[in-house]
Scaffold this active site. Structure first.
Site, PDB file in Angstrom:
ATOM      1  N   HIS A 155     -61.851 -10.554  87.331  1.00  0.00           N
ATOM      2  CA  HIS A 155     -62.863  -9.493  87.309  1.00  0.00           C
ATOM      3  C   HIS A 155     -62.282  -8.162  87.805  1.00  0.00           C
ATOM      4  CE1 HIS A 155     -65.965 -12.601  86.684  1.00  0.00           C
ATOM      5  NE2 HIS A 155     -65.303 -13.283  87.606  1.00  0.00           N
ATOM      6  N   SER A 278     -46.640  16.242  79.958  1.00  0.00           N
ATOM      7  CA  SER A 278     -47.828  17.034  79.638  1.00  0.00           C
ATOM      8  C   SER A 278     -47.409  18.443  79.232  1.00  0.00           C
ATOM      9  CB  SER A 278     -48.758  17.094  80.855  1.00  0.00           C
ATOM     10  OG  SER A 278     -49.727  18.119  80.713  1.00  0.00           O
ATOM     11  N   LYS A 284     -46.667  15.349  85.218  1.00  0.00           N
ATOM     12  CA  LYS A 284     -47.215  14.179  84.536  1.00  0.00           C
ATOM     13  C   LYS A 284     -46.142  13.360  83.818  1.00  0.00           C
ATOM     14  CE  LYS A 284     -50.870  13.057  83.980  1.00  0.00           C
ATOM     15  NZ  LYS A 284     -51.806  13.518  82.943  1.00  0.00           N
ATOM     16  N   GLU A 291     -50.443   3.527  75.207  1.00  0.00           N
ATOM     17  CA  GLU A 291     -51.774   3.904  74.739  1.00  0.00           C
ATOM     18  C   GLU A 291     -51.866   3.800  73.214  1.00  0.00           C
ATOM     19  OE1 GLU A 291     -52.460   7.765  76.339  1.00  0.00           O
ATOM     20  OE2 GLU A 291     -52.566   7.047  78.418  1.00  0.00           O
TER      21      GLU A 291
END
Length: 458
Positions: A155, A278, A284, A291
């Site tokens: 969970h 970025s 970043k 992704e």
């Protein structure tokens, strides 16, 4: 002019012809079709349907076309209706009337079905080999982290301590099942060589599908039913289903990598080889490749659903709707193959912070179950031990302490069964090492699992 044009059916309008074209998609079947045509031509000669001299010329020229295509000297005419029409036109240009005889005793229906299955067998072979490579990369990474203790989750809440190796081997098992699906599908496709089925009712010529099968590498048996041979696309649905399941496995791994490389977890970091920056924030490092893997999984699902929808209401035997299946199958194959090829590099580019993983096990009471098991081993019923362990967790939460921080007197305030060895029982490393059960997280158990997987994929 289309190969089917005649006085009964004259040429269609140019717009309709363009809409009907598929060569922009099925050109990749060229080599597979040439191999199928070679086997068919050889069978025509063996059966005396065509003179051996003519079939020898057909076979030789078809092989020459394969070589020309491989070295780039065969230029595909993308104004052709499909790749199969192009091959026949090219063969006729090279051999004259003999080239027109290659289609004796077959239909474009069984011709296309055969080329598709040859192509699928090739792709399945690639997937089988690439999946084995990915599994090898996983188990190599796992072997390097047999003692790297980390939180296990249920969970998305910290549950019990495991090892990073044990975590990775969960994915190894997923890919082992993917491998099995590819191998099973290969056997089914190989036992269904369609050439000889004709449009749907075989041929009046004395063809020999068994001989044709023997001329095609990979196939083990010809079709059993000629109608099914040209209308069956189960293999495409099954392939896309297997690809969807595999992409789901890769997406789950990608999601966890994205999550664990975030500042909130910092269990791992990605090298620059598999991260992007970025355009505005110089600090970043984004897990964009992971992704994309997560996103492309939805695309593969769409390919599967498209083919299922196309096939759901088609009457037997062949219908033009089935032309649309090629593009969806090719799309799914291309994207999952690209993802699968990245997996070994992704693993190599994942740098594990073992200290932070271990430190994370120190909060969240991951050893609470072991505390309950301790009491159970002392003779207490597990449900009672479970309650006491839960009460201890509540007590620690109020005091902002871990189970390891409590004194023996505090423990004995909950049960007289607690003795000094409770601290050994709830030590995080011991919590892992004691679970030396087949399939468990103890290093010995994980090493045994690695050896089993190595043997299975050898």
């Amino acid at each position: 002019m289309a190969i089917w044009s005649n006085k009964f059916h004259e040429e269609m309008s140019q717009d309709a012809y363009n809409f009907n074209q598929s060569i922009q998609v099925d050109y990749r079947l060229l080599d597979a079709d040439l191999r199928g045509s070679k086997a068919h031509a050889a069978m025509l000669g063996k059966q005396g349907i065509l003179p051996l001299e003519e079939t020898d010329r057909l076979v030789n020229e078809l092989e020459q076309m394969r070589q020309d295509y491989a070295n780039g000297s065969l230029q595909i005419d993308f104004t052709s209706e499909d790749v199969h029409s192009f091959i026949e036109a090219e063969l006729t240009e090279r051999l004259g009337t003999i080239g027109k005889k290659v289609h004796t005793g077959r239909s474009r229906n069984d011709q296309v079905a055969t080329a598709m299955r040859i192509y699928v067998l090739d792709e399945l072979t690639d997937f089988i080999n690439q999946t084995k490579t990915a599994i090898q990369a996983i188990i190599s990474k796992a072997e390097a982290h047999l003692d790297t203790i980390m939180p296990g989750y249920t969970h998305l809440q910290r549950a019990q301590p495991i090892t990073y190796a044990h975590y990775l081997m969960a994915y190894a098992q997923m890919y082992v099942r993917d491998l099995g699906r590819f191998e099973d599908l290969y056997d089914r496709v190989a036992a269904d060589m369609p050439l000889g089925a004709g449009a749907l009712a075989t041929s009046s010529y004395p063809i020999d599908p068994f001989y044709t099968t023997s001329q095609l590498d990979g196939f083990t048996a010809p079709f059993v039913n000629s109608i099914d041979a040209v209308s069956n696309n189960d293999y495409a649905i099954e392939f896309l289903s297997a690809l969807s399941i595999m992409s789901m496995h890769m997406s789950r791994y990608a999601e966890e990598t994205i999550m664990w490389s975030s500042q909130e977890f910092r269990f791992i970091r990605l090298t620059d080889a598999f991260s992007t920056g970025s355009s505005i924030m110089p600090q970043k490092k984004n897990a964009d490749i992971h992704e994309l893997m997560r996103g492309k999984t939805g695309r593969v699902y769409g390919d599967l659903m498209a083919v299922l929808t196309i096939m759901k209401g088609i009457p037997l035997a062949y219908d033009k709707d089935m032309q649309e299946i090629k593009e969806q199958l090719f799309d799914g194959i291309d994207h999952v193959k690209a993802m699968l090829s990245l997996l070994p590099g992704m693993l190599e580019a994942t740098i594990v912070d073992a200290d932070r993983m271990y430190a994370a096990c120190g909060s969240g009471f991951l050893n609470a179950t072991d505390c309950a098991d301790y009491l159970t081993n002392k003779g207490m019923a597990f449900r009672d031990a479970y309650k006491i362990s839960g009460n201890l967790v509540a007590y620690c939460t109020e005091k902002d302490q871990a189970l390891e921080d409590l004194t023996l007197e505090e423990y004995q305030g909950f049960s007289d069964l607690f003795e000094a060895d409770i601290y050994e029982a709830i030590d995080l490393k011991n919590c892992v090492y004691r679970r030396n059960v087949a399939g468990g997280p103890a290093p010995e158990a994980v090493q045994a699992a690695i050896e089993r997987v190595r043997t299975n994929i050898a």
